[in-house]
Write a protein that holds these residues in place. Sequence first.
Motif, short mmCIF file in Angstrom:
data_model
loop_
_atom_site.label_atom_id
_atom_site.label_comp_id
_atom_site.label_asym_id
_atom_site.label_seq_id
_atom_site.Cartn_x
_atom_site.Cartn_y
_atom_site.Cartn_z
N GLU A 1 -6.78 -39.61 -12.12
CA GLU A 1 -7.36 -40.53 -12.89
C GLU A 1 -8.27 -40.42 -13.40
O GLU A 1 -9.18 -39.60 -12.87
CB GLU A 1 -7.05 -41.84 -12.00
N LYS B 1 -10.90 -48.73 -17.16
CA LYS B 1 -9.55 -48.42 -17.39
C LYS B 1 -8.57 -49.30 -18.28
O LYS B 1 -7.92 -48.94 -18.95
CB LYS B 1 -8.79 -47.93 -16.02
N SER C 1 -5.40 -40.61 -20.78
CA SER C 1 -4.25 -39.76 -20.10
C SER C 1 -4.82 -38.16 -20.28
O SER C 1 -5.27 -37.98 -21.35
CB SER C 1 -2.96 -40.09 -20.71
N ARG C 2 -4.26 -37.53 -19.28
CA ARG C 2 -4.64 -36.05 -19.44
C ARG C 2 -3.26 -35.62 -18.64
O ARG C 2 -3.41 -35.01 -17.60
CB ARG C 2 -5.92 -35.82 -18.54
N PRO C 3 -2.37 -35.41 -19.63
CA PRO C 3 -1.01 -34.85 -19.12
C PRO C 3 -0.94 -33.45 -18.71
O PRO C 3 -0.03 -32.95 -17.93
CB PRO C 3 0.11 -35.40 -20.13
N SER D 1 -5.59 -34.76 -24.20
CA SER D 1 -5.88 -35.78 -23.73
C SER D 1 -5.82 -37.03 -24.81
O SER D 1 -6.04 -36.63 -25.97
CB SER D 1 -7.48 -35.94 -23.16
#
Lengths: 110, 114
Positions: B54, B63, B69-71, B76
């Motif tokens: 997270e 949030k 998101s940082r897959p 990002s």
Amino acid sequence: GDKVKQSPSALSLQEGTNSALRCNFSIAATTVQWFLQNPRGSLMNLFYLVPGTKENGRLKSAFDSKESYSTLHIRDAQLEDSGTYFCAAEAYQGGRALIFGTGTTVSVSP
Amino acid sequence: SVLLYQKPNRDICQSGTSLKIQCVADSQVVSMFWYQQFQEQSLMLMATANEGSEATYESGFTKDKFPISRPNLTFSTLTVNNARPGDSSIYFCSSNRQSSYEQYFGPGTRLTVL
């Protein structure tokens, strides 16, 4: 208050002259970075400093961690030096996120 | 250095809508950072995003409002939810090479909320 304060807030220079910008920290800065934001908004990294000095062309920067300040000297100012200069310190010990200073807007004229 | 690309360069949206800002790095990086800059002001750190965890938000940023998101290690996304005129600013992503603390910035995304 501002944790990283820069002075002056604005500066007008004639081409060919020299000047100095200053950055004072109220946090325990261990490293400092200097950036130039051009009028289009792009940010360019000028220096990354641990305590000491660095020089790159007409720019020279110094960082004194004990006295909590850093300086950026511009020698023989050119029109392309115009923009806003920011110093920044690490937000967290050992972290890499940055706290930015208040900025100095430099305008170089012929 | 690290090359960072952002999309879109600019956007205009209506109040109450949501929009996504993408940041892509030219190589794998550990951390990506998001900053907000209001006109004529300094940059404010919003959050730190590491792959697979997270994002960590700074005071004043949540949030719910700014999900990140940082897959993977090159990408990002910052979302601005329920956009308001007060969110109008430039959003920058940044990062650094694992071996260096020098930080590099994307070109920024200029957002205007009507």
